[in-house]
Scaffold this active site. Structure first.
Site, mmCIF file in Angstrom:
data_model
loop_
_atom_site.group_PDB
_atom_site.id
_atom_site.type_symbol
_atom_site.label_atom_id
_atom_site.label_comp_id
_atom_site.label_asym_id
_atom_site.label_seq_id
_atom_site.Cartn_x
_atom_site.Cartn_y
_atom_site.Cartn_z
ATOM 1 N N THR A 1 -37.382 15.226 -21.182
ATOM 2 C CA THR A 1 -37.537 13.785 -20.987
ATOM 3 C C THR A 1 -38.437 13.614 -19.773
ATOM 4 O OG1 THR A 1 -35.397 13.238 -21.953
ATOM 5 C CG2 THR A 1 -36.363 11.613 -20.478
ATOM 6 N N LYS B 1 -38.040 7.430 -26.070
ATOM 7 C CA LYS B 1 -36.887 7.898 -25.306
ATOM 8 C C LYS B 1 -36.570 6.939 -24.155
ATOM 9 C CE LYS B 1 -33.559 10.561 -23.896
ATOM 10 N NZ LYS B 1 -33.664 11.991 -23.537
ATOM 11 N N LYS C 1 -33.170 9.824 -12.863
ATOM 12 C CA LYS C 1 -34.541 10.299 -13.090
ATOM 13 C C LYS C 1 -35.155 9.571 -14.281
ATOM 14 C CE LYS C 1 -35.497 13.694 -15.637
ATOM 15 N NZ LYS C 1 -35.979 13.938 -17.036
#
Length: 288
Positions: free
Chosen positions: A97, A172, A240
């Site tokens: 990711t 995502k 994050k």
């Protein structure tokens, strides 16, 4: 069956690479901590390599699942990076990711070398990786996706090409934006139920049959009620990811007020010592 390399054997990569080996593929693995690569080989066979370049040498597919943009560049680029060892026509599939920017950057670098590149982040967490039931959202060329899809089937319950380079990472981001609000809503609901003197399990048994139902409710409410937060995706990693979402939103003009607020709530959880608690630990912040 194909010759593949897998770079990054964390809580996701370790079982994902294992599914490839059990599926009959020839697998070479690389991990920054060599001992973990040795443990994987002991369990699954195959081989390990000391650098990404050596792991990728001669492989038809090179798959990676590492921590962030910088980790991804480290395993893909440079003299010891995977791109340096890949043969023209090979395809690099990135399950990290990461940002859409790094996906586009590596797609362009791969194209210069005659390599394919797919950004292919996953959803489903550690349990999804272990059970081979991940959802994969991909960005890149249709021809590269068509070649890689049978490989990804080893650990995917759903896999879809979302568009060109970066589209997988953007999708995502949408996934993480939606999760942030759902987890906060579930935490507030359970907190309210407790303060109202209700049996929280009984409440969930009822409302999960209606419009309030969600994956988070189905899979996290029991551990939340039990004050257990050591299962699932860590707060550090969610922050994050939300940082990536908020950075992208600043560029494209999207307004994410709830995501920004929940990101700050996760900052509070970190300050409470919960960096490695799972994302459902938002409840702890409400009940401290």
């Amino acid at each position: 069956m194909s010759e593949v390399a897998f770079l990054g054997l964390g809580v996701m990569g370790f079982p994902m690479a294992g599914h490839l080996a059990r599926g009959g593929h020839s697998v070479v693995v690389y991990n920054r901590t060599a001992a973990k690569a040795a443990r994987w080989v002991e369990q699954h066979g195959g081989a390990s390599a000391p650098t990404p370049r050596e792991a990728a040498a001669g492989r038809v597919f090179v798959l990676a699942c590492v921590g962030n943009d910088d980790d991804l560049r480290a395993v893909a680029l440079g003299a010891d990076g995977a791109f340096a060892g890949m043969k023209p026509g090979a395809i690099f599939v990135d399950h990290t990711t990461a940002s859409a920017d790094v996906a586009r950057e590596l797609h362009a670098e791969a194209a210069k070398l005659g390599l394919g590149f797919l950004d292919a982040p996953v959803s489903g967490g550690q349990a999804g990786a272990e059970n081979g039931a991940l959802t994969i959202m991909c960005g890149g060329a249709e021809s590269d996706y068509a070649k890689a899809e049978p490989i990804l089937a080893a650990y995917a319950k759903s896999c879809r090409l979302m568009g060109g380079a970066g589209a997988g990472q953007l999708t995502k981001m949408v996934n993480q934006i939606c999760i942030a609000g759902l987890v906060q809503g579930l935490a507030e609901g359970l907190h309210f139920a407790a303060r109202a003197g209700l049996d929280r399990q009984l409440v969930v048994d009822v409302i999960s049959k209606g419009a309030a139902q969600s994956w988070q409710m189905d899979n996290r409410h029991k551990t939340m009620i039990a004050d257990k937060f050591d299962f699932g995706f860590a707060v550090d990693w969610m922050r994050k990811d939300l940082g990536i979402c908020l950075d992208e939103a600043r560029r494209n003009g999207a307004r994410l007020p709830v995501s920004a607020l929940v990101d700050q709530f996760y900052s509070d959880v970190q300050a409470m010592g919960g960096s490695r608690w799972d994302t459902s630990s938002l409840l702890v912040r409400l009940e401290k």
